[in-house]
Design an enzyme around this catalytic site. Structure first.
Site, PDB file in Angstrom:
ATOM      1  CG  ASP A 178      -5.480  -8.648  -1.230  1.00  0.00           C
ATOM      2  OD1 ASP A 178      -4.404  -8.886  -0.653  1.00  0.00           O
ATOM      3  OD2 ASP A 178      -6.220  -7.715  -0.913  1.00  0.00           O
ATOM      4  CD  GLU A 201      -9.847  -7.962  -2.248  1.00  0.00           C
ATOM      5  OE1 GLU A 201      -8.775  -7.423  -2.552  1.00  0.00           O
ATOM      6  OE2 GLU A 201     -10.649  -7.468  -1.440  1.00  0.00           O
ATOM      7  CG  HIS A 239      -2.116  -0.952   0.852  1.00  0.00           C
ATOM      8  ND1 HIS A 239      -2.105  -2.269   1.225  1.00  0.00           N
ATOM      9  CD2 HIS A 239      -3.224  -0.770   0.104  1.00  0.00           C
ATOM     10  CE1 HIS A 239      -3.178  -2.846   0.750  1.00  0.00           C
ATOM     11  NE2 HIS A 239      -3.872  -1.978   0.069  1.00  0.00           N
ATOM     12  CB  CYS A 284     -10.151  -1.519  -8.262  1.00  0.00           C
ATOM     13  SG  CYS A 284     -10.534  -2.774  -7.049  1.00  0.00           S
TER      14      CYS A 284
HETATM   15  C1  PEP Z   1      -6.552  -5.475  -4.480  1.00  0.00           C
HETATM   16  O1  PEP Z   1      -6.345  -6.347  -3.638  1.00  0.00           O
HETATM   17  O2  PEP Z   1      -6.248  -5.591  -5.681  1.00  0.00           O
HETATM   18  C2  PEP Z   1      -7.161  -4.199  -4.078  1.00  0.00           C
HETATM   19  C3  PEP Z   1      -7.505  -3.289  -4.962  1.00  0.00           C
HETATM   20  O3  PEP Z   1      -7.307  -3.981  -2.758  1.00  0.00           O
HETATM   21  P1  PEP Z   1      -6.108  -3.543  -1.794  1.00  0.00           P
HETATM   22  O4  PEP Z   1      -4.893  -3.293  -2.656  1.00  0.00           O
HETATM   23  O5  PEP Z   1      -6.568  -2.328  -1.069  1.00  0.00           O
HETATM   24  O6  PEP Z   1      -5.952  -4.728  -0.911  1.00  0.00           O
HETATM   25 MG    MG Z   2      -7.321  -6.203  -1.705  1.00  0.00          MG
END
Ligand code: PEP
Ligand code: MG
Length: 588
Positions: free
Chosen positions: A462, A438, A196, A509
């Site tokens: 994920d 995911e 992140h 996403c």
């Molecule tokens: C993902 O897992 O691709 C996602 C968009 O969620 P995050 O990156 O916040 O876990």
């Molecule tokens: Mg995720």
């Protein structure tokens, strides 16, 4: 003076762009404490702040002492008695207070200054026992400082000069608090492309390289640095010719960005007119302007964890409502997809008592946490629902692993709607509620989930880590984290097909949506919506506009016949270069 030798370090590209500047080394436990003057009328508050930090520290030490005594025996617990004595040392306390009063400087600055003096005095003592107390003083000193400044991120947000931050790691919230104006780039020892921290950097457009392993050892405070976030390189003390090369590369990068922005007003559609929804991921409302500036048509993922991080209390319904409705209003008439709280993994909430877990990414996180804490969940749902009256809001649940979770979450949502109706609050009765896909179990049973979800959004960050059993933040195994792995392609295709069969829209996403090498394959699979960081939008748009659906479908079909991630990647690069010849990529 001897000229420092140029050194190139290779890490993982986290956020593109080139910056040149001076290093600010932020060691894991060290705090950057700027000299901060306080106004006369704030002096008493500053003293109180210092006393509160002492009380808090004392309580922490008492707790630790108790725990250690129970677990290891009282003689080990006694070690902390010396720490306690420091928190009660009247000479030290009085000196700090009188200096705050006299010099009108912040408590943390004065305390650090006085502490240094103590350490010096002890280090000059003849008595060995007393000399050994230095480590106790340093230890407790750090703890008091931590409580004084809250967290390192306070220091990050007060950086005044333009610097490149070098650190063992940065938490996502620390990254979020960095002032883009002053922190022009960063580099860390650990981390990966989809941590992140990397996502935040991209979103804030701060060039960054992560996973360098030894950057905190190889770089000294004040060293001249080049960060090449596009290629994952850090150049320490560059020579004149390297500097010249990167200075022109930097200018080219900026010019290329401007050129891409020219596509801003053009629709994201293929040559034969298939319209794609090109949206963005955001973490904080301030990013909306960048979303619009890059020509995106909505927000495909509004991560809401940042509300809950780096604070001591929980965010109220009102506070959340304000943020959600501000984003919805600014984005109108475009859609904003708000994701409900996805805490856990590498996003921790400091104020909640979450037990340490062996496998946090597979633990008590996201929807699992929300279903166990309906009080926290409902507060967020109320805020989202109320904001839905003011713009085009959709909502989605993270980490869905089976139908029961969607049903349970929807039951809580229905309850919340009832309460709102009773209270007369307005909301969109038809707000769409989707599921993030995911988790492999969800990807494999997407046909079942599609019956009770209004839309899907694929979270590849994920999904890849679970499908390939590769921790997304572990730089040692980053080479195994292959978005183009045939297993991943198979899962994605299955999700899209299942969604379409049930008549619902399927978006993405995860970071893969912004990976230019995957665009043509995803387009060919039939993905309806791509949600990326704002900087990726113009390039993805250009790629979409350069092919017909038939071409993309053929590329996708062929990609499924390949045997390894590397093969798919090579193939995808070649096809991309054919479709957009002037794209600055190298093909093998
Ligand atoms: C993902 O897992 O691709 C996602 C968009 O969620 P995050 O990156 O916040 O876990
Ligand atoms: Mg995720």
């Amino acid at each position: 003076m001897m000229k420092e030798k140029e050194l190139t370090l290779k890490g993982i590209p986290a956020a593109p762009g080139i910056v040149i500047g001076k290093a600010l080394l932020l060691s894991r436990e060290q705090y950057v404490i700027p000299k901060r003057q306080v106004k006369e009328e704030h002096v008493n508050a500053e003293i109180k702040h210092f006393k509160d930090a002492l009380i808090q520290t004392k309580q922490e030490i008492i707790d630790i002492k108790k725990r250690i005594s129970e677990e290891l025996g009282t003689e080990h617990g006694q070690i902390f008695s010396a720490h306690l004595l420091v928190t009660e040392d009247s000479m030290l306390i009085e000196e700090v207070i009188s200096k705050i009063k006299k010099e009108k400087l912040s408590a943390e600055y004065v305390f650090q200054d006085v502490l240094k003096k103590y350490v010096k005095v002890f280090s000059e003592m003849d008595d060995e026992y007393l000399r050994e107390r230095i480590s106790d003083i340093n230890d407790i000193g750090k703890r008091i400082l931590k409580n004084l400044i809250g967290a390192r991120e306070d220091a990050l947000s007060t950086i005044k000069e333009r610097v490149i931050v070098i650190s063992y790691d940065l938490s996502p919230s620390e990254t979020a608090t960095m002032h883009k104006k002053n922190v022009i780039g960063f580099a860390t020892d650990i981390g990966s492309r989809t941590s992140h921290t990397a996502i935040m950097a991209k979103s804030l457009e701060i060039p960054a390289v992560v996973g360098l392993e030894t950057v905190t050892k190889d770089v000294k405070d004040g060293d001249n640095l080049i960060v090449d976030g596009t290629h994952g390189l850090i150049i320490v003390n560059p020579g004149a010719s390297t500097l010249k090369h990167y200075e022109s590369a930097r200018k080219r990068f900026i010019a290329f960005g401007k050129h891409l922005l020219e596509t801003k007003e053009l629709p994201a559609e293929t040559k034969d007119g298939r319209k794609i929804e090109l949206m963005c991921n955001i973490e904080i409302p301030e990013e909306v302007s960048s979303v619009l500036a890059h020509g995106a048509e909505g927000i495909g993922l509004y991560r809401t964890e940042y509300f809950y991080m780096s604070r001591k209390d929980l965010p109220s319904e009102e506070e959340q409502f304000k943020a959600y409705s501000a984003v919805a209003k600014k984005m109108k008439p475009h859609t904003v997809i708000i994701r409900t709280l996805d805490l856990g993994g590498d996003k921790f909430l400091s104020q909640l008592e979450i037990p340490q877990e062996m496998n946090p990414f597979m633990g008590w996180r996201a929807i699992r946490f929300c279903l166990a804490r309906p009080d926290i969940f409902k507060t967020q749902l109320r805020a989202i629902l109320r904001a839905s009256a003011l713009g085009r809001i959709k909502m989605m649940y993270p980490m869905i692993s089976g139908l029961d979770e969607i049903r349970e979450a929807n039951a809580i949502l229905e309850d919340t709607k009832k309460e709102l109706r009773k209270g007369g609050a307005a909301f969109d009765e038809n707000m769409q509620v989707g599921a993030m896909i995911e988790v492999p179990s969800a990807a494999l049973t997407a046909d079942i989930l599609a019956r009770e979800a209004d839309f899907f959004s694929i979270g590849t960050n994920d999904l890849i880590q679970y499908a390939l059993a590769v921790d997304r933040v572990n730089e040692k195994i980053a080479y195994l984290y292959e978005p183009a792995h045939p297993a991943v392609l198979f899962l994605i295709k299955n999700i899209i097909d299942a969604g379409h069969k049930a008549g619902i829209s399927v978006g993405m996403c995860g970071e893969m949506a912004g990976d230019i090498f995957m665009t043509l394959i995803l387009l060919g699979f039939g993905l309806d919506e791509f949600s990326t960081s704002p900087v990726a939008v113009p390039e993805i748009k250009r790629i979409i506009r350069s092919v017909t659906m038939e071409q993309a479908k053929e590329i996708a079909r062929q990609s499924l016949t390949l045997s390894t991630g590397k093969e798919v990647e090579r193939f995808a690069k070649r096809k991309l270069k054919e479709a957009v010849p002037d794209l600055a990529i190298e093909v093998e």
